[in-house]
Enzyme design. Sequence first.
Site, PDB file in Angstrom:
ATOM      1  N   SER A   1      -8.297   3.162   8.754  1.00 60.66           N
ATOM      2  CA  SER A   1      -8.768   3.255   7.372  1.00 60.66           C
ATOM      3  C   SER A   1      -7.885   2.401   6.452  1.00 60.66           C
ATOM      4  CB  SER A   1      -8.737   4.736   6.948  1.00 60.66           C
ATOM      5  OG  SER A   1      -8.816   4.876   5.563  1.00 60.66           O
TER       6      SER A   1
ATOM      7  N   ASP B   1     -15.342   2.384   5.581  1.00 61.05           N
ATOM      8  CA  ASP B   1     -14.300   3.366   5.260  1.00 61.05           C
ATOM      9  C   ASP B   1     -14.754   4.320   4.171  1.00 61.05           C
ATOM     10  OD1 ASP B   1     -11.556   4.402   5.564  1.00 61.05           O
ATOM     11  OD2 ASP B   1     -11.400   3.778   3.480  1.00 61.05           O
TER      12      ASP B   1
ATOM     13  N   LYS C   1      -8.656  -2.001   5.130  1.00 60.35           N
ATOM     14  CA  LYS C   1      -8.725  -2.399   3.713  1.00 60.35           C
ATOM     15  C   LYS C   1      -7.660  -3.443   3.396  1.00 60.35           C
ATOM     16  CE  LYS C   1      -8.677   2.008   2.766  1.00 60.35           C
ATOM     17  NZ  LYS C   1      -8.685   3.385   2.362  1.00 60.35           N
TER      18      LYS C   1
ATOM     19  N   HIS D   1       0.861  -1.178   0.000  1.00 59.46           N
ATOM     20  CA  HIS D   1       0.000   0.000   0.000  1.00 59.46           C
ATOM     21  C   HIS D   1       0.894   1.224   0.000  1.00 59.46           C
ATOM     22  CE1 HIS D   1      -3.431   2.567   0.938  1.00 59.46           C
ATOM     23  NE2 HIS D   1      -2.603   3.219   1.747  1.00 59.46           N
TER      24      HIS D   1
ATOM     25  N   ARG E   1     -14.647  12.397   6.872  1.00 54.45           N
ATOM     26  CA  ARG E   1     -13.418  13.000   7.416  1.00 54.45           C
ATOM     27  C   ARG E   1     -12.892  14.080   6.482  1.00 54.45           C
ATOM     28  NH1 ARG E   1      -9.748   8.223   7.555  1.00 54.45           N
ATOM     29  NH2 ARG E   1      -8.176   9.742   8.138  1.00 54.45           N
TER      30      ARG E   1
HETATM   31  N1  URA Z   1      -5.337   6.665   2.906  1.00 52.68           N
HETATM   32  C1  URA Z   1      -6.411   5.977   3.326  1.00 52.68           C
HETATM   33  O1  URA Z   1      -6.810   4.987   2.721  1.00 52.68           O
HETATM   34  N2  URA Z   1      -7.033   6.411   4.445  1.00 52.68           N
HETATM   35  C2  URA Z   1      -6.634   7.487   5.151  1.00 52.68           C
HETATM   36  O2  URA Z   1      -7.224   7.816   6.153  1.00 52.68           O
HETATM   37  C3  URA Z   1      -5.506   8.194   4.680  1.00 52.68           C
HETATM   38  C4  URA Z   1      -4.879   7.738   3.552  1.00 52.68           C
END
Ligand code: URA
Length: 434
Positions: free
Chosen positions: A183, A161, A187, A82, A168
Amino acid sequence: MRMTDLIAKKRDGLALTTEEIQYMISGYTEGSIPDYQMSSMCMAILLRGMDDREVLDLTMAMMHSGEVLDLSPIEGIKADKHSTGGVGDKTSLVLCPMVAACGLKVAKRSGRGLGHTGGTIDKLESFPGFSTALTEEQFFDNVNHYGIAIMGQTADLVPADKKLYALRDVTGTVPSIPLIVSSIMSKKLASGADVIVLDVKCGDGSFMKTPEQAEELARNLTRIGRLAGRRCAAIITDMDQPLGFAVGNALEVREAIAVLKGEQEGDLLQLCLALGSCMLTEAEFAPSHEAAEQMLMEAVRSGKALDKLAEMVRAQGGDAEAVYHPELLPQAPVICEVPSEQAGTVSKIHAEAVGLVSMKLGGGRATKEDVIDPAVGVVLHKKLGDAVAIGESLATSHAPDSSHAEEAVRLLRECYEFRDGPVERPPFIRKIVR
Ligand code: URA
């Protein structure tokens, strides 16, 4: 249980219980908890923080808000990566074939981009015919057979999310470490990989402005990953300019191919070697970072990494010839240089602004409905610390027509700042957090 009481509890700096966190996330996902209460809770979390147990509970509750992928039909250890995002970030296109060529399985779900350029999925779709809409069975078969598959994210992966991030974004509660960690990790955990490596950017244009903040985020991400039973490592990298040279979908694919062929060195290769060696060592495919880097470089030298990309493209219906003949990838009709009007050393490149130029050329989406033009974008020729003479080309713009090209040339000049004398740069890779 009442959401008002939970908000007051967090406002007063107390820890929420596992049941309270589960109640809050399931209520918000199904709509019984309204946005105004959830935004108040997000602000309380941002100001008061959460302990590790709360962050883990929040991550798990979010992960279970939708589909949780079971990768057990794929044999062996599965790896995923990621990135917290960046302009010109084509890391997955290089890294995934490289590690797959070393025998580590890559079963990756990726997103489309909103903003300056496409996501990995949009970039891969530059290969004529390439499909990212695989069935689960095809996805498993491809990874078992070729060691690699990259497909689109299903709508049902962590719905909590999707709602929470949008909230947010408009309530000033993005830069909270517990909220960012839950978050990202919800995932990644829902995607099912055993080994997760994270590229955490710091500097202008990233969530974490200083190396200290980026390190705190990286330590929290890897800790929560390990507490959830996965092998996890993170790399902290500077985002003070676009990664590599190309920004734009097919242009980034071409650059990825050049790196896989061993024709391009620099920050992109460096990052892929660092992330790849974390993956191989965490998976116990290599005894040390040095040994892992050698394996990865051998995969490049032998041509196996490039062949792996071609295998994946072919297996997903794309034209694999384009891997060996990138001139078959989409090409923009108007290609023009950006001659510098100043002399000096490049002291700053406004990465976001370069991304925006690519988007204006048609390489990104302003809204989810926009259609990306894979051919357009920008290729930089000068990066931080490079000397430039008047008239020398700073970049090339790949445009759909001459009016877009003219505007891109003007805007690209504004992305650069110069200074006399040498420009010192901090190391690109700041730290590896395990
Ligand atoms: N990337 C994400 O997937 N979530 C966040 O809160 C910040 C960056």
